[in-house]
Design an enzyme around this catalytic site. Sequence first.
Site, short mmCIF file in Angstrom:
data_model
loop_
_atom_site.label_atom_id
_atom_site.label_comp_id
_atom_site.label_asym_id
_atom_site.label_seq_id
_atom_site.Cartn_x
_atom_site.Cartn_y
_atom_site.Cartn_z
N CYS A 214 39.51 46.69 29.54
CA CYS A 214 40.19 47.81 30.18
C CYS A 214 40.08 47.67 31.70
O CYS A 214 38.97 47.58 32.23
CB CYS A 214 39.55 49.12 29.73
SG CYS A 214 40.22 50.55 30.59
N CYS A 217 37.88 50.82 33.03
CA CYS A 217 36.44 51.03 32.80
C CYS A 217 35.71 49.79 32.29
O CYS A 217 34.50 49.81 32.16
CB CYS A 217 36.23 52.20 31.84
SG CYS A 217 36.60 51.82 30.12
N CYS A 236 42.19 51.89 25.23
CA CYS A 236 40.77 51.75 25.55
C CYS A 236 39.98 52.75 24.72
O CYS A 236 40.19 53.95 24.82
CB CYS A 236 40.52 51.98 27.04
SG CYS A 236 38.76 51.94 27.43
N CYS A 239 37.56 55.03 27.63
CA CYS A 239 38.11 56.00 28.59
C CYS A 239 39.47 56.53 28.16
O CYS A 239 40.02 57.43 28.79
CB CYS A 239 38.18 55.40 30.00
SG CYS A 239 39.51 54.22 30.24
N ASP A 367 42.86 21.04 38.97
CA ASP A 367 41.92 20.99 37.86
C ASP A 367 42.71 20.99 36.55
O ASP A 367 43.48 21.92 36.30
CB ASP A 367 41.01 22.23 37.94
CG ASP A 367 39.96 22.26 36.85
OD1 ASP A 367 39.86 21.28 36.09
OD2 ASP A 367 39.24 23.27 36.78
#
Lengths: 462, 246
Positions: A214, A217, A236, A239, A367
């Site tokens: 989330c 949160c 979520c 929250c 990379d």
Amino acid sequence: MNIRLLAAVLAARLVGWVSRMSGRGGSSLPGLIARRVYPSVLRDLAAKLEWGAILLTGTNGKTTTAAMVRHIIETEGRPLLSNRAGANLILGLTATLVQAERWRIRPRADIALLETDEATMPRAGEEIQPRLIIVTNFFRDQLDRYGELTTTVRYVARGIESLGPGGVLVLNADDPQAAQLGYGRPDVLYFGLEGEAAKTAEAQGYDAMDARFCPRCGTELNYARRYYAHLGHYLCPDCGWRRPDPHIAVVRWSRKDHEMWVRIHGQVESFQWRLPGIYNLYNEAAAIAAGAAMGSRPTAIRESLATFRPAFGRMETLMAGDTRLWLALVKNPVGFNQVLSAVFEEAHEGGFSVMIVINDRYADGRDVSWLWDVDFEHWTEKLSPRRWYVSGLRARDMAVRLKYAGVPSDQVTVDENVNRILGKAMDQTGGETLYILPTYTAMLEVRQELTQLGLVRHFREG
Amino acid sequence: MAERRLNILHLYPENMNLYGDRGNVLALAQRARWREIPARIVTREVGQPVDWDAVDLVFMGGGEDTHQARIADDFLALGRELASRLQDGLPMLAICGAYQLLGRYYETADRTQLPGLNYLDVWTEAGDTRAIGDVVSYTDLPIEPRSLVGFENHGGRTFLGSRARPLGEVTLGQGNNGEDRSEGAVQDRVIATYLHGSLLPKNPHLADLLLMWALMNRGIDDRLEPLAADEEFGAHETILSRSRNS
């Protein structure tokens, strides 16, 4: 007329002209010169656009979405200027605006459509003062350039601060990181998918979940539906933050009929869906949302998209004699998985081969670790090409990747030289399809070779 | 004699997988299977139990700062048992963030000092710039060739105390701290390094050393059958040639 603006524009055009004459296209040098002569050049030119500017950013799908938006605006006959895909840093944006005209100083266009690198968003926003910002998605991409995903999101958030009153923000509702940029704002138009997810995520194998937490949160998100990677219908558990309801929702799609149905502010319209892959549903939904944000009627958008053709190297098909060449850029794990999924959708109709070209220049990402986050274990089991060809500066790494994914070595041709292996692959694929999957600079090399062979007469920069 | 099979514990694959670290686990598992040693990968996330007696080899990768912060407490709680197993000879490969977490302490980019597991005799300070690029190093470990190749991307500067020895000495790239040319650390059977790439697929000799250690730890002290490794050393050579040309 501001004398320094005049001098900046003329100097930049001269430099651009010399640069093109000497055969070096795509230079950001004109942008550099213009800004040296007059640092406010981009700000001044952008302020003169009658309608205003559109900034389009996000990790994947920028070029294809921009091409669709451009097509929608052009079909309506509105004068538009736009940048090439590679010119999406501040110098490239500046070069685009100063070189928009040959004789006039200011662009004649009402609208500038600017594909913008995520890290350039704060500066581009501040100088250009956009009227519309479109954010496609956020995936991990080239950490050697951008650092962490959260940093990238923060750049874009700062760019959005420049969106003035009356502006519109077009966001992907299904991407938690993109959607949270619209939190608490009244000026957002969300797009997303609402049809059935064809398979559960588990059935799709290892899936690079770049942002499963989330953004408000930090708790791990629950998904009622997941389309790919972290795109889907999330909630979520802690929250309560959830996916916003999209204003532009793709409610159903049919691969067989190349058709998608989209609900636009409550009304469902059908659209042509020509480019394969779920991620192209998102690209098209973003373009439709942008069109709607600019006041285009749904039927006009539909008619326009019916004649859309993809940019070079974005799932474009070319014929080389009786061999079909299909090109799609690969640049990060999520994108590569989606391209392999699209190859799988396309490839059931007959014999085919796959050619992967991996470079590790700056623009590709230096990379190549990301190849190990692509789920080749899953896709090599489902795809059975006649032959794999691997090439590019890091051909050897790609060969190792296929080996560990279980592809027998005798099914793989390895050659770092792109031109040589391309010729060989085209010869050996006679009458069938060759899927070519290059990284960014590798795509430029493939394009150059195809142009030399006379197969690409003219193309839009992609 | 104990059964010839391997259990690889992959710690925090969801939080600590920065760019291809999972390639190391894939390489270990495949190289075991190609020798007909059944290999099982066990993953463990925050809060889950570990059956330590069933673990033959541990892998942990790097993560973004926010993700690393999310697992840090759990990792330290796990730490006593892990550290005592490592001291007893359990082999482990720790990359980047995991390398830092095994040490005494590490400093984040904003200069906050956070405690590590205090197993490896190393500590990490925040650097002013990130070390990013190809790396070639030469190791004293009993493997042939002695070269190791990979890609580093780290802001921390790691320094070694007397109980840890460097994994290798760099001839290309920054290594641990950009000052003493050391790269990575070895202590007991723990190999810690900044090298991504992924590391083990293009350093199959290092992968095999870890597998051999894992078998030894299980009480099987036999040698591993050699495997053809033309592709792997081809990729190895791509980076080696860059150090010769630079």
